[in-house]
Design an enzyme around this catalytic site. Structure first.
Site, PDB file in Angstrom:
ATOM      1  CG  ASP A  82      37.019  55.613  43.364  1.00  0.00           C
ATOM      2  OD1 ASP A  82      35.884  55.650  42.872  1.00  0.00           O
ATOM      3  OD2 ASP A  82      37.255  55.264  44.529  1.00  0.00           O
TER       4      ASP A  82
ATOM      5  CB  SER B 231      27.499  58.430  45.112  1.00  0.00           C
ATOM      6  OG  SER B 231      28.819  58.168  45.144  1.00  0.00           O
TER       7      SER B 231
ATOM      8  CD  GLU C 202      28.028  57.360  60.414  1.00  0.00           C
ATOM      9  OE1 GLU C 202      27.629  56.661  59.461  1.00  0.00           O
ATOM     10  OE2 GLU C 202      27.455  58.377  60.803  1.00  0.00           O
TER      11      GLU C 202
ATOM     12  CE  LYS D  44      31.940  54.205  50.953  1.00  0.00           C
ATOM     13  NZ  LYS D  44      31.469  53.045  50.239  1.00  0.00           N
TER      14      LYS D  44
ATOM     15  CG  ASP E 295      31.763  46.734  50.122  1.00  0.00           C
ATOM     16  OD1 ASP E 295      31.049  47.411  49.368  1.00  0.00           O
ATOM     17  OD2 ASP E 295      32.700  46.022  49.715  1.00  0.00           O
TER      18      ASP E 295
ATOM     19  CD  GLU F  35      25.717  50.174  52.231  1.00  0.00           C
ATOM     20  OE1 GLU F  35      25.054  51.227  52.266  1.00  0.00           O
ATOM     21  OE2 GLU F  35      26.515  49.900  51.318  1.00  0.00           O
TER      22      GLU F  35
ATOM     23  CE1 TYR G  67      23.833  55.233  54.878  1.00  0.00           C
ATOM     24  CE2 TYR G  67      24.861  53.121  55.401  1.00  0.00           C
ATOM     25  CZ  TYR G  67      24.289  53.980  54.484  1.00  0.00           C
ATOM     26  OH  TYR G  67      24.176  53.608  53.175  1.00  0.00           O
TER      27      TYR G  67
ATOM     28  CE  LYS H 186      35.233  53.153  48.535  1.00  0.00           C
ATOM     29  NZ  LYS H 186      35.411  52.496  47.288  1.00  0.00           N
TER      30      LYS H 186
ATOM     31  CB  CYS I  44      47.256  27.477  20.169  1.00  0.00           C
ATOM     32  SG  CYS I  44      45.645  27.379  20.944  1.00  0.00           S
TER      33      CYS I  44
ATOM     34  CB  CYS J 293      44.124  24.163  18.199  1.00  0.00           C
ATOM     35  SG  CYS J 293      44.746  25.779  17.725  1.00  0.00           S
TER      36      CYS J 293
ATOM     37  CB  CYS K 218      45.267  30.743  18.907  1.00  0.00           C
ATOM     38  SG  CYS K 218      44.872  29.385  17.795  1.00  0.00           S
TER      39      CYS K 218
ATOM     40  CB  CYS L 156      41.386  27.384  18.074  1.00  0.00           C
ATOM     41  SG  CYS L 156      42.060  27.464  19.726  1.00  0.00           S
TER      42      CYS L 156
END
Ligand code: IVH
Length: 686
Positions: free
Chosen positions: A43, A100, A126, A128, A130, A184, A236, A323, A418, A421, A436, A442
């Protein structure tokens, strides 16, 4: 370039990069069901993109992610369940676009939204849910279609799977003759955990959250398996003409009487205080619900007012989502370990005392890089706050400073050699990562290069997954990408877990990869920072590998998308004799090292032939087969007639075509036979 455009340039670049990043995030979320960004990060980036697009109206693009919703459409060619170009579901246009919702995260944002509504409006709150949205169509009391959101304009018809959900009525009485219900689809927590447990036992990849599990399930082609997994649905929203009621609330109550599963948690609120009380109650209480929720939805109750408020391109103005804040937990940072990635980047990982967070147990979190660890000032032994935004990858957000550090706590020092290696790590000035440099020696880098090479968007070699690559690497059969083309049936079949059948599959996949076009071969080589799109642009500018090898960094920079760093990486790649050797072996094996346009037909093997393509395939897409037919002098035609030379027949060939082919005695050729013919031709030419 004038001064202004120089100042603007970085922001224009940012805009382009954000569009690409958000497009990819949409794809990962809706199609692959493997999200990489949390909802909140998504978002914020979307907001930033909107800001930039407002600042640069000349860069308006109707294809921008700000202008359309993410798409879950099955475009064929996506998952291995379906074969390469199998389109599992019929795509159908929505009668009313599926939009949306705009998101909000605070009381202030809700107040801003309410201020724009007519005064005194009633707001329905209501939960939401998921999961993923579904559109159910009823005609004359019968469920006739069940569409996913798709790209908002058209969706996939998944009715066979939807019919496995007991709470969705297949028949209703007393309703208008046509109407649509939206809701949903979810996989309840309990079912989700059982499914993941089962997958763990069978060593199958786990679903990150119930939403991904529900989405993966709804796109299965096996309604029996869907039924077994136990999806649930909440509805819904009702749409159609001449529907009863004048408010959203009334309509949902009517829908409940008709037999639809409507949540009881719906409340009509008269002001923002009541809305906030609803939010506060459900933020806690939702943890006792059988299904996942990630916020609440606020909707204007009065339907006439809804109509007046209308819609933007992506969202209704009469509704908004709030949210819930990400859940946080305090836990002990036991140890910092390191992971070496495909490109040699060394990523620090926090090993945590396990904690329960948003329904799952968290014991590891990424620490990104050295600077991130320093900015949080965290050390092993510290108490830290872990957060799970969008229930995806947990992250450490803060150290709890009120807790004492253990007496032996020392300032954090990043690893210098590393862990895989032993090569000393380097940190390029200006980059955050330690790396590395032992690219060709490696183990994770060697295996990573091979994994990338065979991956779907690169050479697309089926049958060579991560585990098999690891196994063949351990056995000394696979040390670089060229070794793939030296693998022999008996070497593979001799491996305990593999056997004859896998060996055959793998070799067929390897054989098919020899037809992968030049631009994808270039991408598959894994030159640093040369992604899929950049590779396409480079391949367009340099029609074969020899021309590319001779290009200077300066010349390469003339290509759109190629900056000095990428150009440098390409030049360095060709300076390494080990790479030159590998390229020579790949060329010898018959890979496409040149674009088709400059080469003309690759053979006249199919000259004068009319070939019909039918069914679904596993090595190439339909378009790729079409191009292959043309490249070998043949003609691809749509319908079967007595002039048809043969049918390139995949699985599930259309019954009409099959009948006609039988009646006319036309040969059906399998894709393996077809590829064999073409490859023989290549070798003779080659
Ligand atoms: S109303 C035109 N109500 O949230 C808007 N959506 O982020 C219709 N969702 O695509 C949507 N619970 O999949 C509505 N109670 C609820 C919802 C809900 C979950 C989903 C829905 C939508 C998404 C938007």
């Amino acid at each position: 370039m004038d001064l202004f455009s120089q100042i603007e340039e970085p922001e224009r670049e940012e805009l382009k990069a954000l569009r690409q990043e958000l497009e990819e995030a949409n794809y990962e979320y809706y199609v692959l069901n493997r999200p990489t960004l949390s909802d909140q990060d998504f978002d914020f980036k979307m907001h930033r993109l909107q800001e930039l697009e407002a600042q640069f109206p000349d860069m308006f693009d109707p294809k921008s992610p700000t202008q359309h919703v993410g798409s879950d459409l099955d475009k064929g060619q996506r998952t291995k369940d379906k074969g390469q170009n199998g389109k599992a579901f019929e795509t159908v246009k929505h009668k009313y676009p599926m939009l949306s919702l705009a998101n909000s995260y605070s009381r202030e944002e809700i107040e801003d939204w309410v201020r724009k509504l007519p005064s005194g409006v009633e707001i329905v709150c209501e939960l939401k849910y998921d999961g993923l949205s579904i559109s159910l169509w009823y005609e004359n009391g019968k469920l006739v279609r069940a569409l996913t959101r798709g790209d908002g304009q058209q969706g996939d018809d998944v009715i066979a799977n939807i019919k496995t959900i007991p709470s969705i009525p297949r028949y209703v009485v007393g309703t208008p003759s046509v109407f649509e219900m939206r809701g949903e689809v979810l996989l309840p927590w309990e079912r989700f955990e059982a499914l993941n447990k089962e997958r763990e036992e069978q060593e199958e990849p786990l679903f990150a959250n119930p939403r991904n599990a529900a989405s993966g399930t709804l796109k299965l082609q096996d309604p029996k398996e869907v039924a077994r997994r136990g999806l649930e649905a909440y509805l819904y929203y009702m749409l159609g003409e001449d529907l009863p009621g004048t408010t959203h609330y009334e309509r949902l109550q009517t829908a409940k009487q008709w037999g639809f599963h409507i949540s009881d948690a719906i409340k009509v609120c008269k002001n923002v205080d009541e809305v906030m009380a609803y939010i506060a109650y459900w933020d806690t209480e939702r943890k006792n619900l059988p299904v996942a929720t990630d916020g609440i939805v606020l909707k204007v109750n009065d339907l006439a007012q809804q109509e007046e408020l209308g819609y933007t391109a992506k969202t209704p103005r009469w509704a908004i989502a709030y949210k819930f804040p990400a859940e946080k937990q305090l836990t002990l940072l036991k140890e910092i370990t390191y992971q070496v990635g495909r490109t040699g980047v060394v990523t620090p990982v926090a090993n945590l005392e396990p904690v329960q967070l948003s329904g799952t147990i968290v014991q590891r979190a990424t620490l990104h890089n050295e600077d991130f660890i320093r900015s949080l000032d965290i050390r092993p032994g510290d108490r830290v706050w872990v957060e799970k935004g969008g229930e995806i990858i947990p992250k450490i957000v803060e150290r709890e400073k009120s807790k004492d550090r253990p007496s032996d706590s020392k300032p954090f020092e990043f690893l210098r050699i590393c862990p895989e290696c032993g090569t000393p790590l380097i940190r390029v000035p200006g980059e955050a990562a330690w790396r590395c440099p032992n690219e060709n020696g490696c183990p994770p880098q060697i295996k990573g290069k091979i994994e990338h090479f065979v991956s779907r968007k690169a050479m697309n070699i089926d049958g060579l997954g991560e585990e098999t690559i690891d196994l063949l690497y351990q056995k000394g059969l696979l040390h670089n990408i060229a070794d793939i083309y030296d693998l022999r049936q008996e070497d593979i079949a001799a491996q305990e877990r593999l056997g004859e059948k896998s060996a055959q599959n793998m070799l067929a996949g390897i054989e098919a990869s020899k037809q992968v076009p030049w631009s994808r071969v270039l991408f598959a080589l894994g030159i640093r920072m040369v992604g899929e799109t950049t590779a396409k642009k480079i391949a367009r500018a340099y029609n074969n590998i020899d021309m590319l090898q001779q290009a200077t960094a300066e010349q390469l920079c003339a290509i759109d998308d190629v900056g000095p760093q990428i150009a440098e990486n390409i030049v360095t790649y060709f300076e390494d004799t080990r790479n030159i050797e590998i390229l020579a072996r790949l060329r010898q094996a018959g890979l496409q090292m040149a674009g088709e346009a400059a080469e003309g037909p690759q053979s006249d093997k199919l000259a004068g032939m009319s070939i019909v393509i039918s069914g679904t395939f596993s090595h190439h897409s339909r378009d790729e087969y079409k191009a292959l037919i043309e490249a070998h002098g043949g003609k691809n035609v749509g319908s079967v007639s007595k002039k048809t030379s043969f049918i390139l027949a995949g699985e599930n060939m259309g019954p009409e075509k099959l009948k006609k082919a039988e009646a006319l005695g036309i040969r059906l050729m399998s894709e393996d036979e077809f590829l064999e013919i073409i490859n023989q031709e290549n070798q003779e030419n080659g």
